[in-house]
Design an enzyme around this catalytic site. Structure first.
Site, short mmCIF file in Angstrom:
data_model
loop_
_atom_site.label_atom_id
_atom_site.label_comp_id
_atom_site.label_asym_id
_atom_site.label_seq_id
_atom_site.Cartn_x
_atom_site.Cartn_y
_atom_site.Cartn_z
CE LYS A 13 42.58 32.23 60.53
NZ LYS A 13 42.72 31.85 59.12
NE ARG A 85 45.39 26.59 61.59
CZ ARG A 85 46.09 27.70 61.54
NH1 ARG A 85 45.92 28.65 62.42
NH2 ARG A 85 47.00 27.88 60.60
NE ARG A 124 50.01 35.72 54.15
CZ ARG A 124 49.30 35.01 55.03
NH1 ARG A 124 48.35 35.60 55.73
NH2 ARG A 124 49.51 33.73 55.19
NE ARG A 157 53.04 32.69 56.56
CZ ARG A 157 51.89 32.67 57.25
NH1 ARG A 157 51.41 33.77 57.79
NH2 ARG A 157 51.24 31.54 57.41
NE ARG A 168 48.92 27.85 55.19
CZ ARG A 168 49.07 29.15 54.98
NH1 ARG A 168 49.70 29.59 53.91
NH2 ARG A 168 48.59 30.02 55.84
P1 AMP Z 1 48.99 30.79 60.35
O1 AMP Z 1 49.96 31.91 60.40
O2 AMP Z 1 47.90 30.91 61.38
O3 AMP Z 1 48.45 30.55 58.96
O4 AMP Z 1 49.81 29.46 60.75
C1 AMP Z 1 50.91 29.01 59.99
C2 AMP Z 1 51.22 27.54 60.32
O5 AMP Z 1 51.52 27.40 61.71
C3 AMP Z 1 50.08 26.57 60.05
O6 AMP Z 1 50.01 26.16 58.70
C4 AMP Z 1 50.46 25.42 60.99
O7 AMP Z 1 51.54 24.65 60.48
C5 AMP Z 1 51.00 26.15 62.21
N1 AMP Z 1 49.92 26.45 63.18
C6 AMP Z 1 49.41 27.68 63.52
N2 AMP Z 1 48.45 27.57 64.44
C7 AMP Z 1 48.33 26.25 64.70
C8 AMP Z 1 47.50 25.47 65.57
N3 AMP Z 1 46.57 26.04 66.37
N4 AMP Z 1 47.66 24.12 65.56
C9 AMP Z 1 48.58 23.52 64.79
N5 AMP Z 1 49.39 24.18 63.95
C10 AMP Z 1 49.27 25.52 63.89
#
Ligand code: AMP
Length: 217
Positions: A13, A85, A124, A157, A168
Site C-alpha cells: 500500500k 483500519r 523491508r 521498523r 499485526r
Molecule cells: P502502517 O505504517 O500503516 O503499517 O502503520 C503502523 C502502525 O501504526 C500500525 O500497526 C498501528 O499501530 C498504527 N496505525 C496506523 N494507522 C492506524 C489506524 N488507522 N488506526 C489505528 N492504528 C493505526
C-alpha cells in the site's frame, strides 16, 4: 477525489500510494507515517501511540481521528493509506466527509497471501532520516545499508519483526478485513492482486482511476 488503499500490512500500500499520488497529484496521507512522525518528535500523541505500535496493535480511534480531521479539511484530492483500519473509523470518516459535502470515491483492496507478507516485511528497510522505503530482496539500496538520498542508516521498523508481524496480521483479519464488505456494499471496492510487481500494480490501479475520471467528466 478521495481514494482509500486497503489491504494487509506488507501488501504494498505504502509503495503504491506513493507512486500513484505522484502520478495523479494526489496528496498521500499515511496514518502510519503521521504517527511515526509524532513518535519521533516525542509529542503527546507520539508518546501515547508508541506502545500500541511496537506491539502491532491499533492505536485507539480518538488519537487517530484527531490526527486526521484537519487533514481532510485542508486537502482536495487525497489518497488515504492505512486509514480507515476498522468499521468505526470508516463510519467516522464517512461522517466527517458528509459534513464537508464529500465522500470516498474509490477503494483499492490489495489482496495478498500471508507468506508473501512475512517475506516482504522482514526484508523491508526504512531510511532513519527521510522514511524512504527499501526492500533487501526486491528493492535494495544501491548503497548497501545506507539511504541513496541522504546516506542515513537504514533500519528495520520495530513492528517489522516477525513476532510483531504475526500480531499485526491477527489485528488485520479481525479489525480491518471487515471493511472489504463495507465498501463492496457501497459499490466502490476494486480488488487488485498485491502479489504483482510494482509496475504491474501501478498499471492496474491507473486503468481504474482513469476510467473513473472519464466517468466523472
Ligand atoms: P502502517 O505504517 O500503516 O503499517 O502503520 C503502523 C502502525 O501504526 C500500525 O500497526 C498501528 O499501530 C498504527 N496505525 C496506523 N494507522 C492506524 C489506524 N488507522 N488506526 C489505528 N492504528 C493505526
Amino acid at each position: 477525489m478521495i481514494i482509500v488503499f486497503l489491504g494487509p500490512p506488507g501488501a504494498g500500500k505504502g509503495t503504491q500510494a506513493k507512486v500513484v499520488s505522484e502520478k495523479y497529484r494526489f496528496t498521500h496521507y499515511s496514518t502510519g507515517d503521521a504517527l511515526r512522525d509524532e513518535v519521533n518528535r516525542k509529542t503527546q500523541i507520539g508518546l501515547s501511540a508508541k506502545g500500541y505500535m511496537d506491539k502491532g496493535l491499533l492505536v485507539p480511534d480518538e488519537i487517530i481521528n484527531a490526527v486526521l480531521k484537519n487533514y481532510l479539511q485542508e486537502n482536495n484530492d487525497i489518497l488515504l493509506d492505512g486509514y480507515p483500519r476498522n468499521i468505526s473509523q470508516a463510519e467516522k470518516l464517512d461522517k466527517i466527509l458528509t459534513e464537508l459535502n464529500r465522500e470516498v470515491n474509490l477503494v483499492f483492496y490489495l489482496e495478498t497471501a500471508d507468506d508473501i507478507i512475512i517475506k516482504r516485511l522482514t526484508a523491508r528497510r526504512v531510511c532513519s532520516e527521510c522514511g524512504r522505503i527499501y526492500n533487501n530482496i526486491s528493492m535494495p539500496s544501491k548503497k548497501g545499508d545506507i539511504c541513496e538520498d541522504d546516506d542515513a542508516p537504514l533500519i528495520l521498523r520495530d513492528d517489522d519483526r516477525e513476532s510483531v508481524i504475526k500480531e499485526r496480521l491477527n489485528v488485520y483479519y479481525t479489525e480491518t478485513q471487515p471493511l472489504v464488505d463495507y465498501y463492496v456494499q457501497k459499490g466502490i471496492l476494486r480488488k487488485i492482486q498485491g502479489k504483482k510487481g510494482i509496475q504491474d500494480l501501478l498499471q492496474d490501479i491507473s486503468e481504474i482511476i482513469e476510467a473513473r475520471h472519464r466517468y466523472d467528466s
